[in-house]
Design an enzyme around this catalytic site. Structure first.
Site, PDB file in Angstrom:
ATOM      1  N   CYS A 167     102.194 101.398 115.037  1.00 24.38           N
ATOM      2  CA  CYS A 167     102.624 102.557 115.833  1.00 24.38           C
ATOM      3  C   CYS A 167     104.012 103.033 115.446  1.00 24.38           C
ATOM      4  O   CYS A 167     104.435 104.116 115.841  1.00 24.38           O
ATOM      5  CB  CYS A 167     102.583 102.236 117.322  1.00 24.38           C
ATOM      6  SG  CYS A 167     103.714 100.930 117.798  1.00 24.38           S
ATOM      7  N   ASP A 199     106.849 101.765 116.399  1.00 27.49           N
ATOM      8  CA  ASP A 199     107.867 101.534 117.430  1.00 27.49           C
ATOM      9  C   ASP A 199     108.799 100.389 117.031  1.00 27.49           C
ATOM     10  O   ASP A 199     108.381  99.442 116.355  1.00 27.49           O
ATOM     11  CB  ASP A 199     107.194 101.231 118.770  1.00 27.49           C
ATOM     12  CG  ASP A 199     106.488 102.463 119.315  1.00 27.49           C
ATOM     13  OD1 ASP A 199     106.690 103.546 118.748  1.00 27.49           O
ATOM     14  OD2 ASP A 199     105.745 102.331 120.290  1.00 27.49           O
ATOM     15  N   CYS A 252     107.075 103.434 122.903  1.00 21.44           N
ATOM     16  CA  CYS A 252     106.259 103.952 123.991  1.00 21.44           C
ATOM     17  C   CYS A 252     106.738 103.433 125.339  1.00 21.44           C
ATOM     18  O   CYS A 252     107.551 102.507 125.422  1.00 21.44           O
ATOM     19  CB  CYS A 252     104.805 103.559 123.771  1.00 21.44           C
ATOM     20  SG  CYS A 252     104.534 101.805 124.054  1.00 21.44           S
ATOM     21  N   CYS A 277     102.279  96.094 122.926  1.00 23.70           N
ATOM     22  CA  CYS A 277     103.636  96.576 123.217  1.00 23.70           C
ATOM     23  C   CYS A 277     104.476  95.442 123.809  1.00 23.70           C
ATOM     24  O   CYS A 277     105.675  95.344 123.531  1.00 23.70           O
ATOM     25  CB  CYS A 277     103.589  97.755 124.173  1.00 23.70           C
ATOM     26  SG  CYS A 277     102.339  98.986 123.731  1.00 23.70           S
TER      27      CYS A 277
HETATM   28 FE1  FES Z   1     103.910 101.002 119.897  1.00 21.31          FE
HETATM   29 FE2  FES Z   1     103.513 100.581 122.444  1.00 21.31          FE
HETATM   30  S1  FES Z   1     102.432 101.949 121.172  1.00 21.31           S
HETATM   31  S2  FES Z   1     104.814  99.496 121.106  1.00 21.31           S
END
Ligand code: FES
Length: 126
Positions: A35, A37, A60, A104
């Site tokens: 993702c 992140d 997120c 996450c």
């Molecule tokens: Fe990437 Fe939640 S979607 S950490």
């Protein structure tokens, strides 16, 4: 049933311990390749106790809520206890996360473990 618990929404809207610790002695940064992140965790450890912890998360809402809750769970705790923190415990403390958002909370666990590892390697050098 709402997708996210009230606790998740609370920690997402009012995240605890956001920021940087300038004189941190343990810093961990991790990312989720899928993702994109990123989470960075700062620890200030004295006498084997986590005196302060702060985080920065570029990610997120579940990642923000997870990092916020994770910092609350380890603040004031001995290093040995923080090392036991799992993403499952973080998710449980948030009254659950949707299954597809569990990764996450893994980011929070990994960021703390990386910061503890950094602390340990700094100790070895001194
Ligand atoms: Fe990437 Fe939640 S979607 S950490």
């Amino acid at each position: 049933m709402a997708l996210y618990s009230e606790k998740v929404m609370d920690h997402f809207r009012n995240p605890r311990n956001v920021g940087v610790i300038e004189d941190a002695n343990g810093i961990g940064e991790v990312g989720n390749a899928r993702c994109g992140d990123i989470m960075k965790m700062y620890l200030k450890i004295e006498d084997d106790i986590i005196q302060d912890v702060k985080f920065e998360t570029f990610g997120c809402g579940s990642a923000i809520a997870s990092s916020s809750m994770a910092t609350e769970l380890i603040k004031g705790k001995p290093v040995s206890e923080a090392m036991q923190l799992t993403n499952k415990a973080v998710a449980e403390a948030l009254d659950g996360l949707p299954a597809y958002k569990m990764h996450c909370s893994v980011l929070a666990e990994e960021a703390i473990q990386a910061a503890l590892e950094d602390y340990r390697s700094r100790q070895e050098q001194t």
